[in-house]
Design an enzyme around this catalytic site. Structure first.
Site, short mmCIF file in Angstrom:
data_model
loop_
_atom_site.label_atom_id
_atom_site.label_comp_id
_atom_site.label_asym_id
_atom_site.label_seq_id
_atom_site.Cartn_x
_atom_site.Cartn_y
_atom_site.Cartn_z
N LYS A 44 0.84 -1.21 0.00
CA LYS A 44 0.00 0.00 0.00
C LYS A 44 0.88 1.26 0.00
CE LYS A 44 -2.47 -1.63 3.60
NZ LYS A 44 -2.23 -3.09 3.60
N THR A 45 1.94 1.26 0.83
CA THR A 45 2.82 2.43 0.89
C THR A 45 3.55 2.61 -0.44
OG1 THR A 45 3.16 1.88 3.22
CG2 THR A 45 4.64 3.52 2.27
N ASP A 88 -0.65 6.11 7.26
CA ASP A 88 -0.68 4.66 7.40
C ASP A 88 -1.47 4.29 8.66
OD1 ASP A 88 -0.17 2.12 6.62
OD2 ASP A 88 1.94 2.09 7.20
N THR A 143 -5.50 -1.85 7.23
CA THR A 143 -5.76 -3.29 7.12
C THR A 143 -7.18 -3.57 7.62
OG1 THR A 143 -4.79 -3.52 9.30
CG2 THR A 143 -3.36 -4.02 7.44
N ARG A 187 6.10 -8.51 0.71
CA ARG A 187 7.03 -8.26 1.82
C ARG A 187 7.69 -9.57 2.27
NH1 ARG A 187 4.24 -5.45 6.62
NH2 ARG A 187 4.29 -3.65 5.24
#
Ligand code: ADE
Length: 333
Positions: free
Chosen positions: A64-65, A109, A158, A217
């Site tokens: 997302k970032t 975030d 999330t 990730r």
């Protein structure tokens, strides 16, 4: 200010950008998200307007970032990033908002973790680019309103269900990130090989991808450990055989499940006869926090079809019994 704001202009984020993709076309996977954003960004640029506010949601580690940074880069604007839990006082968010320049992207975030008072102060900032603050609250309270430049807020979460509906409704664009396919994860691993100057064969990258729980990730983390193995052994190229040897040493299950996943399933089956059992009871039984199970572990177990969340509690499903070679102790039906 510098404590909470990670203010990286497009030009200064060089270190990150060599590892992270910078353009939509370099970003692998999430095709419908990318296609939609090509339209949103193209249209906003043509109109010389800022992009509408964006909510990005989905499980952790899906990028997302990275995606938000790409949006800033494609819009040719600055990217300012804050983490919601670090914003405690109204003054914190005031500093951030009043430092924005026209067009900037402000990335928040874990936006579901903003304190309510801060969340409420964002409503008019998002809608009318105005920010109000009360000073001298105890003695002679006074409302001061700041005009903000037009900006885009990108919120990441999330837990979209934990956002209040007034906040959720102020995002003109709301998009979900999905787990990645194994093929897309393999492409990400091969790209990482190029970034780190380690040649990795396609079938070796596929072995890493298979164990990455649909999550870049995790793919990148496993790749780095396999790269350590290759460097230690002076290997110039990572092929499938060497990759499997490294993965065996790392004790990574062929579906990418770790000890917590295994304990979750084994406890659910052996102690609770496959469920249904409440999440708190299960979390207590395995010594993990229920939020951690819900946010980090369950999304992938659900995707694998290993468990189901029912109104009566969690249940184990057939693929879980097969994978862990387990059976129900007793059958009530
Ligand atoms: N690195 C992490 N996520 C990525 C993605 N989706 N595409 C390319 N590189 C990445």
């Amino acid at each position: 200010m510098s404590r909470i704001v990670d203010n990286k202009s497009i030009d200064t984020a060089i270190e990150d950008l060599s590892i992270r993709p910078r353009l939509l076309d370099e970003y692998i996977g999430q095709d419908s998200l990318k296609n939609n954003f090509k339209i949103y960004i193209g249209a906003a640029l043509k109109r010389c307007e800022v992009l509408d506010h964006v909510l990005l949601y989905g499980p952790p580690g899906l990028g997302k970032t990275t995606f938000a940074r790409i949006v800033a880069n494609e819009m040719h604007v600055n990217f300012k990033s804050i983490n919601a839990p670090s914003i405690e006082k109204i003054g914190d968010i005031a500093c951030v908002l009043t430092s924005l320049q026209a067009g900037d992207i402000l990335f928040i975030d874990e936006i579901h973790r903003l304190p309510l008072i801060i969340e409420e102060s964002l409503y008019s900032a998002m809608e009318d680019y105005k920010f109000s603050i009360v000073i001298n609250r105890e003695t002679s309270p006074k409302n001061i309103t700041f005009d903000l430049p037009p900006f885009t807020l990108i919120g990441a979460t999330t837990k979209p269900g934990c956002l209040s509906s007034p906040l959720r409704s102020r995002f003109g664009i709301s998009e979900k990130l999905d787990f990645y396919s194994i093929n897309d994860l393999a492409k990400i691993v091969i790209r990482m090989g190029k970034v780190f100057n380690v040649e990795i064969k396609e079938n070796a990258a596929y072995q890493i991808a298979k164990r990455s729980r649909g999550t870049p990730r995790i793919a990148i983390r496993i790749f780095k450990r396999v790269r350590d193995y290759a460097n230690y052994k002076n290997l110039l190229l990572i092929d499938e055989k060497q990759c499997l040897e490294a993965l065996k040493l790392l004790r990574i299950d062929d579906l990418g499940l770790d000890e917590v996943d295994a304990l979750y399933i084994k406890t659910l089956i052996s102690r609770f006869n496959g469920g249904p059992v409440g999440i708190e009871t299960l979390a207590n039984a395995i010594g993990e926090e229920s939020v951690n199970l819900e946010d980090v572990y369950e999304p992938y177990l659900l995707k694998l079809g290993f468990i189901d969340r029912t109104p009566k509690g969690r249940i184990a499903k057939k693929p879980a019994y097969l994978h862990f070679k387990m059976t129900k102790k007793y059958n009530l039906t």
